[in-house]
Structure formats: C-alpha cells, structure tokens
Design an enzyme around this catalytic site. Structure first.
Site, PDB file in Angstrom:
ATOM      1  N   ASN B  27       0.817  -1.225   0.000  1.00  0.00           N
ATOM      2  CA  ASN B  27       0.000   0.000   0.000  1.00  0.00           C
ATOM      3  C   ASN B  27       0.845   1.267   0.000  1.00  0.00           C
ATOM      4  OD1 ASN B  27       0.763   0.485   2.745  1.00  0.00           O
ATOM      5  ND2 ASN B  27      -0.835  -0.913   3.429  1.00  0.00           N
ATOM      6  N   ILE B  29       2.533   2.757   2.150  1.00  0.00           N
ATOM      7  CA  ILE B  29       2.442   3.624   3.336  1.00  0.00           C
ATOM      8  C   ILE B  29       3.115   2.962   4.526  1.00  0.00           C
ATOM      9  CG2 ILE B  29       0.813   4.660   4.999  1.00  0.00           C
ATOM     10  CD1 ILE B  29       0.657   5.972   2.295  1.00  0.00           C
ATOM     11  N   HIS B  98      -3.793   3.788   9.387  1.00  0.00           N
ATOM     12  CA  HIS B  98      -3.160   2.688  10.120  1.00  0.00           C
ATOM     13  C   HIS B  98      -3.597   2.632  11.578  1.00  0.00           C
ATOM     14  CE1 HIS B  98       0.055   0.012  11.619  1.00  0.00           C
ATOM     15  NE2 HIS B  98       0.100   0.838  12.635  1.00  0.00           N
ATOM     16  N   SER B 188      32.255 -24.933  16.181  1.00  0.00           N
ATOM     17  CA  SER B 188      32.739 -24.300  17.415  1.00  0.00           C
ATOM     18  C   SER B 188      31.792 -24.490  18.595  1.00  0.00           C
ATOM     19  CB  SER B 188      32.924 -22.796  17.205  1.00  0.00           C
ATOM     20  OG  SER B 188      33.793 -22.556  16.135  1.00  0.00           O
ATOM     21  N   GLU B 215      21.557 -15.340  12.751  1.00  0.00           N
ATOM     22  CA  GLU B 215      21.100 -15.704  14.099  1.00  0.00           C
ATOM     23  C   GLU B 215      19.616 -15.392  14.288  1.00  0.00           C
ATOM     24  OE1 GLU B 215      23.617 -13.611  13.522  1.00  0.00           O
ATOM     25  OE2 GLU B 215      25.407 -14.776  14.059  1.00  0.00           O
ATOM     26  N   PHE B 240      26.572 -13.324  20.584  1.00  0.00           N
ATOM     27  CA  PHE B 240      25.701 -13.092  19.431  1.00  0.00           C
ATOM     28  C   PHE B 240      24.238 -13.403  19.722  1.00  0.00           C
ATOM     29  CE2 PHE B 240      29.694 -14.372  16.827  1.00  0.00           C
ATOM     30  CZ  PHE B 240      30.301 -13.186  17.201  1.00  0.00           C
ATOM     31  N   HIS B 264      31.138 -20.089  24.282  1.00  0.00           N
ATOM     32  CA  HIS B 264      32.073 -18.962  24.357  1.00  0.00           C
ATOM     33  C   HIS B 264      31.482 -17.925  25.318  1.00  0.00           C
ATOM     34  CE1 HIS B 264      33.417 -21.220  20.957  1.00  0.00           C
ATOM     35  NE2 HIS B 264      34.445 -20.426  20.720  1.00  0.00           N
ATOM     36  N   ASP B 272      39.660 -13.125  20.485  1.00  0.00           N
ATOM     37  CA  ASP B 272      38.686 -12.416  19.648  1.00  0.00           C
ATOM     38  C   ASP B 272      38.307 -11.056  20.237  1.00  0.00           C
ATOM     39  OD1 ASP B 272      38.468 -14.042  17.428  1.00  0.00           O
ATOM     40  OD2 ASP B 272      36.898 -15.290  18.281  1.00  0.00           O
ATOM     41  N   ARG B 323      34.061 -22.050  26.284  1.00  0.00           N
ATOM     42  CA  ARG B 323      35.020 -22.463  25.262  1.00  0.00           C
ATOM     43  C   ARG B 323      36.202 -23.146  25.941  1.00  0.00           C
ATOM     44  NH1 ARG B 323      39.875 -19.878  23.130  1.00  0.00           N
ATOM     45  NH2 ARG B 323      40.303 -20.689  21.053  1.00  0.00           N
TER      46      ARG B 323
END
Lengths: 458, 458
Positions: B27, B29, B98, B188, B215, B240, B264, B272, B323
């Site tokens: 639409n 919008i 809306h 891992s 993810e 993550f 980890h 890291d 880990r």
C-alpha cells in the site's frame, strides 16, 4: 547474510549513497563449509539500488579499474570480487583457511609467491581514494546548550515523551549537527517536530532521517554518524530496542556519543499487549557497560538527561520515556540531579523509617505510597542508576535510609543492589487499557503500601 | 524492511521452501508516511529465489487465481498485492488509516459498501488451502530420554561445550524430532556431530540446518518449528545471542520449547576480544520471563540442563557453555540438582561463615577460593537461577548461609538478589589469551580470597 547488512543495503540504495563502495570477498566459503548465500547476490544488490561490478578479486588491475569506475557512479557501488580463500595454501578453498593457522614454513612460502609490492601499492591507492572522499567533511559541532531551559508545570499530568519532544524541539533550533531520526515511529516517539527537515534520497541537507522499519540499521548508521563527528538521535519503542541491541553494544564499546530515545516504556502502553510491553529491556540495558540509561519522571529530569547526553562525548545514552501521562512532581530546591538519584519527597522529621526508590512514571506512584504510609517515609527518584552507582558511599548512605523498597514496572532482580525489597514485574504483561494493566500487575498505591507496611511490621 | 525478514527470505529461497506463500500488502504507506521501501521489491525477491506474482489486491478473482497458481510452484511464492490503505474511507492512502480510528458512521458505511460475502468466501478458500498443505504433518516426538547418562570424570579439565556436544550426540541417536542447527558455528559450538545430517535445498529428510550467518532468522525459524511440534536446537556464541533476542523473547512469550546453545560464554574466550566477550548477555537473558537459563559446570549439570530442556514443553531454555576447559568437580552424593542450586563443596563443620555462589566455569574457581579461606566456607553451584528462585524460602536459607558472595564472569547487579557481595565484571573485556584476560579482570583465587577475607574481617 546478516539482517543488519540487508537493512543497511536497502537503506543505502534507497538514499542513493553515492560515496559508498562495498567489496564482497566472494570466496564461497563460510565457517561451517560451503556458503549457503543468496541465490543471486548481484541481482539482489541491483534490486536494492546498487551499481554492481564483477571482477576477479586476485587481479590487481581489475581491482584498480573497478575502484576508479566506482567514483563516477551516482549510487552505491557493489564490487563482487571472486576469490579463493587461502589461495595457494594447503587449505585453499576450504573453511580451514578461515580460522586455523598455517605453519610458518607455508606462510613464508606464500609471502614469497605473492606479489606483495603490487598489493602494497594498490592499498596505497585505496587509501588515497578514501582520503579524497573525506575532503568535504566539515568540523561538526554540538548544539549550543547554554541557558537552555525546560518549561514544565508541577501538578500537571503529561507524558514524558511529550516533554522530551518539547526539549528536543528547542535543542534542534539551537544549531549544531544533530541528526535525528526514527525507525518509522517519529510521530509516536515525539522526535519529529517543526525543526525536523527530512533527508531525501540524494539530498543530504536535512537533519532528520526516516530509517524505515529498520531499528538495527538505524543503530548501525547512528554509529557511523557519531564516528564522523555528528550527534545522532534515534527513536523507537523500548520493546524494540532488542532489535538494535548489537548496535547499541557497539556504540558503548566504541565510546560513541549516540542518543537513543525509547518511548512506550512499560506495561502501561496498554492495548498493543505483551509484544509491545517491555519487562526486561530497561534493566538489561542498564547491565551494558559504558551506557547511561535515563528514565526521567519530570521536566527537570528530562532537561538533565538531554543535557548530560549532549555533553558526554565518550558514552551513548538511552532516554526512556512514557506513553502515558505522568503527574509532574517538583523536587525540593536543594535536589541535586547530577548525582543520578536524589530525595524528591523528604520525610518530615529526622527519622526515616523507609526509603522508596522509583524511576520515571513510578515516581508519582511512590509519592502516593509514601503519603499513605506516613511522614517518616521518603521518596528517592533515580533517573540514572549508573551515575548514582558512581557516587561516594557517603552520598549513597545519605540518600538510601532505613528500609529500602524499589518500585519500577520492570524485571526486579538488579534493584537488589540498592533495595531490601522490590516491587517489579517478573512475567510478561497482558493486553488491556494502560491503567487497568498497570493496576493488575500490582502498580497500585494501596496494594504497595500494604505490602511495605507488612514488611516494616516484621 | 526488517532484517529478520530479509534473512528469512534468503533462507526460504535458498532452501526452496515450496510450501510457503508470502502476500505483500503493497500500500506504499508506513506509519511515518510514504514508505521508503526497497527500490525494487519484486526483483529483490526474485533474486532471493522466490517466484513473484503481481496482482490488484482489491480484486478477489486475482487473489484466488494467484493462490491457486502458487500451489504448483517448486519455490516459495511472493504475491505483490497492490492496495490502497483504508480504501474508500476519508483516510484512504494516508498513514492516518493505520492507527487512528474512523468514526462509527464511516465504519458502517464502509461495511455496507464492501463485498463482505465474497471476502468471507475467499478466506474460506485460503483456510482450505492451508489445511490441505498441512496434511503431510506427522505427530512429532521428543527423543527417548530414559536411562540417558552422561559420562564424565571428576578431576579432568574439559570444556563444557565439549561435554554438551557429547550429550547432544547421544540425544540425537535416540530418535525423536530434534532439529539441530547453527548460525555458521556448528563446529565451534559442538552441535554438529556424527548423527547430524544436513537438510538440503528441496530435501527435508535430514535433522540439521545450516542457517548461515543468520542468528535472528535461526531464532524465528526455530519458533516456527517448535510451533509445529518439533524440538529445535540452535547454536551460536553467547555474545551473538543479542542478534536473536527478539526471537528468544517471542519463544518465551509463546511458551515454545526451543533450546538455545550459547557457547564462548565469558571474557575467557580470549583473543577475539570484547566484541566476542559477553558481559551483560548472561544476566540479561536471566531477566526475561519464562526462559530457563542454564550455565552448567560439570557433566552432571549438563545432563540435568539438557534433560530439563527436553522435558519442559512450555518454556524455552538457554544452555550456556564455556570455550575453555573447566576442571570437573563432583558434587556430594546427596546433591539435588533439580532445585537449581545446591552445595557442591560443603563446609567441614556445622558453622558456615560464608557461602560462595558460582556458576559454570567459575565453580572450580570458587572451590579454590574456599580452599584458601578455610573449612567453614561452603560453595554453592547455581546452574539455573530461575529454578532456584522458585524454591521454598526454607530451601533457600538452607543453601545460602552466612555471608554470601557470588562469583560470575558477567555483569554483577542481579546477583544482589541472593548475595551480600558480588565478584563480577561491569566493564567490557580486553583482547588477549583467555587465561590472562580472566586473571586481569579479577578472576583469580588469591585476589578474590583476599577480598572476601577483608569483608569477613569487618
């Protein structure tokens, strides 16, 4: 593959960001094996408004030519550079080349085989292009905050999002390089006032970005703006802060002065129901290092939060605001907001039997509870936990006296750092009108006063 | 616009999900005004592997025809249905249609003008198609957990991700409808063992999904699988988990039995650096209602976590793993893991001067600290805070005796619910090898013992 990349790709294409080159190291490998990428990445980029080139990523001339051509383009440029991961090594073309080291003998052999000189010269060229691209950047400035005051009236009920919107409006009139925006909720979050001028595709003279329904890209773009010296402000509902959490974390980790406006800050939002009712978001944001989370209850605290956010250039800030009206309560003359917490309603005598700590919309509720319980109960407003935590033990003891109860319409556990008891919410909300939901979840002065009385009686 | 949608679109195209129809109510919008969508949405969908149709979304016949044609397609189908938002109303084609209500008189007029009967019949057809599509679905089953045991040895150092991987491997051999997968970190996170068989594009007989670096889509797809009666398990690094937080919340809110494997799990991941070192994630996940977060320290707790996750069908579970290697410590015979916390190292006499509470990799550290401090210090392992919180006050008092110190390599505040003092981390980590970073952040038995001694001496 990542959603934030796809959001940013669509954003860059839509806004015709012609000063942006993305090189895809297309080696067909991901950590777990053969990459299950899109069916047709170049076509997907083209459809998103990018100019696409395809080259052999191991051919220096093709790289140079592509970068030169990219400079003439009026849209963002995507260079698909086909490569072999770990080319020439015993791990070539396998995921092993990503993470596991090669032995020193093999590394030495590879170094001698590669055209190292040519590579260094090529990256020199890339650096020159980048430097050139940056020549238009001016020195950015923060708005002039001097004498900036907030007009608000004690005894009047008004939503803190509305008060915040008024302050931001004044701030935007003060010049500086504020870049405000929202993930399609500019109206509801009160950040799109009369001083907001839309930035349009290919036209970057405005001060307001319509990010679309892209919270994560909004967070990422704001990080880029802040790194370039601007003062970005981005708004959405508090429940949706989850969508941009990785970008908030990156701002905190990088010490970028980004300001997030998160409205609709509790179960009191009402009808939209549990998906829109934050429970764990507010305390979860407070757990992030190097992030100041403000939840102001009145005009003075809103002015404090904005002023602090604008003055701190090494730390992002969240300003957490209500959708519903909040009765405005004035603090005593000697209240010191800069400590992060202060006594907003003192006990009448010297003896303080209990302290009720609250934030934002729960502060007037705490004052009502104290009114029921008696004159020896004081109320502390704590608009910023992290600033209060950094105060001296002496100040903390002065403020938190007697039995300490925290009231906040959010997950309870972290409040035990300061409180003996907590009135919080450890389950999801329900659908219904805001006031009913609030009361049903236990945020009712009579109920809370009874609970505290029972505890004090023990 | 949302990233999770783009991730899912690419995933569906890549895997040739031919039983999926997406209707786009085009639409033009969004809430804040004219939608700044992609440059060319249909082309972007085609490039992602979808069959695209374009129709007038107000034409019932075109809708019916499109749905019928969609049934014959060997890829997912995207129907672009061009519409006018709030067609026929005074707010037609504007964002006002809306969220803001129309008045009753206008609503009645619209109802009388629309071809309501036809609409109802059309949706009847859609429902019939959906029902048909579902005819192949079998009754799904959970794996047979009877007599499932975990082999592990006290006194041996092994990472909890490895122990968990071993248990999952056995579990996958037990049949049932486990659908395991990872966002490109299957190796891992130790979830891709010998019993894992890849689900391939167009071939759905396997039990393992390579989600790619997606993810958020992984979380969303797992919710769909769980809603269809399967038992999805999805893995990535704990840092993550932020990327998929909105999907985790939806699983918790919907009571879906999804299991997340997050490895980890602390600053001890090492090189890291801070982007990969979770600080606030673990306590933030614990603040989410209806989510069980397990952080096991030994083989027995890992078996407990997996068994609990598989048995609870109304609540998602996170299994948080290291880990690095963790010295395996055996609990006394009478330890009751089902309470969420238990005494893993008792004090020798009746008097308990202090209790050290720890989770996961910090449990052996806590046992070392207790060893330095003396025989009147006990250690409690708390693999699941939410299960412990639900225990009786009597049990809680029995377990948490004397001065209580919590040790966990994560943000500290929520531990004050149970502890008088907390050894945690309230800043981001640093790059370096795991053991050095761990010690530098204060996770060293001698340092902690000295701190506790000072407090006890007061």
């Amino acid at each position: 593959m990542e959603g934030v990349a796809q959001e940013s790709i669509a954003f860059a294409g839509r806004y015709k960001l012609n000063n942006l080159i993305l090189i895809w190291d297309d080696n067909g490998i991901s950590i777990d094996g053969a990459a299950l990428t899109d069916i047709d990445v170049p076509a997907r980029m083209e459809a998103a408004g990018w100019h696409v080139m395809s080259i052999d990523g191991h051919d220096f001339e093709q790289i140079t030519d592509a970068l030169e051509d990219a400079g003439d383009c009026d849209m963002p440029v995507f260079i698909q550079a086909k490569t072999t991961l770990g080319r020439g090594s015993s791990a070539a073309g396998t995921p092993r080349a990503h993470g596991l080291g090669l032995d020193m003998a093999e590394l030495e052999r590879l170094a001698s085989e590669f055209e190292t000189e040519k590579g260094i010269s090529l990256w020199g060229q890339v650096a020159a292009v980048s430097k050139n691209g940056g020549s238009d950047i001016q020195a950015w400035t923060t708005p002039d905050m001097s004498g900036l005051e907030m007009t608000w009236d004690a005894g009047v009920a008004v939503s803190t999002r509305e008060l915040s919107g008024r302050f931001l409006e004044t701030l935007m009139g003060r010049g500086g390089d504020l870049i405000v925006g929202s993930a399609d909720l500019g109206g509801s979050t009160n950040v799109k006032g009369a001083f907001a001028h839309d930035i349009m595709p290919g036209e970057f003279i405005g001060n307001y970005i319509n990010y679309g329904v892209r919270e994560h890209a909004m967070g990422a773009v704001m990080n880029g703006l802040a790194a370039a010296g601007m003062r970005p402000v981005g708004a959405t509902f508090l429940a949706f802060s989850d969508y941009m959490r990785p970008s908030i974390r990156l701002a905190a980790l990088s010490g970028l002065p980004v300001t997030y406006v998160f409205t609709h800050d509790s179960i009191a939002v009402g009808e939209d129901g549990p998906t829109h009712q934050p429970i764990e978001q507010l305390p979860s944001l407070r757990l992030m290092p190097n992030l100041n989370v403000f939840r102001p209850c009145n005009g003075a605290e809103i002015a404090f939060a904005w002023t602090y956010a604008m003055s701190d250039t090494a730390c992002p800030s969240c300003i957490v605001l209500s959708r519903q009206k909040v009765m405005q309560i004035a603090a005593p003359e000697n209240a010191d907001l800069s400590r992060g917490a202060y006594i907003i309603k003192p006990a009448s005598g010297r003896r303080v039997r209990a302290t009720i700590v609250a934030t934002g919309a729960e502060v007037p509720l705490a004052v009502s509870v104290a009114g029921i319980l008696g004159d020896d109960i004081q109320v502390v407003s704590m608009p910023c936990v992290s600033i209060f935590r950094a105060q001296s033990d002496e100040y903390k003891k002065k403020i938190l006296r007697g039995y300490v109860v925290a009231i906040e319409a959010a997950a309870a556990a972290p409040w035990f750092e300061f409180a003996d008891a907590v009135v919080g919410i450890d389950e999801f909300g329900v659908s219904g009108d805001g006031a009913s939901v609030y009361a049903r979840c236990g945020f009712d002065a009579e109920t809370i006063a009874r609970q505290i009385k029972d505890s004090l009686g023990k």
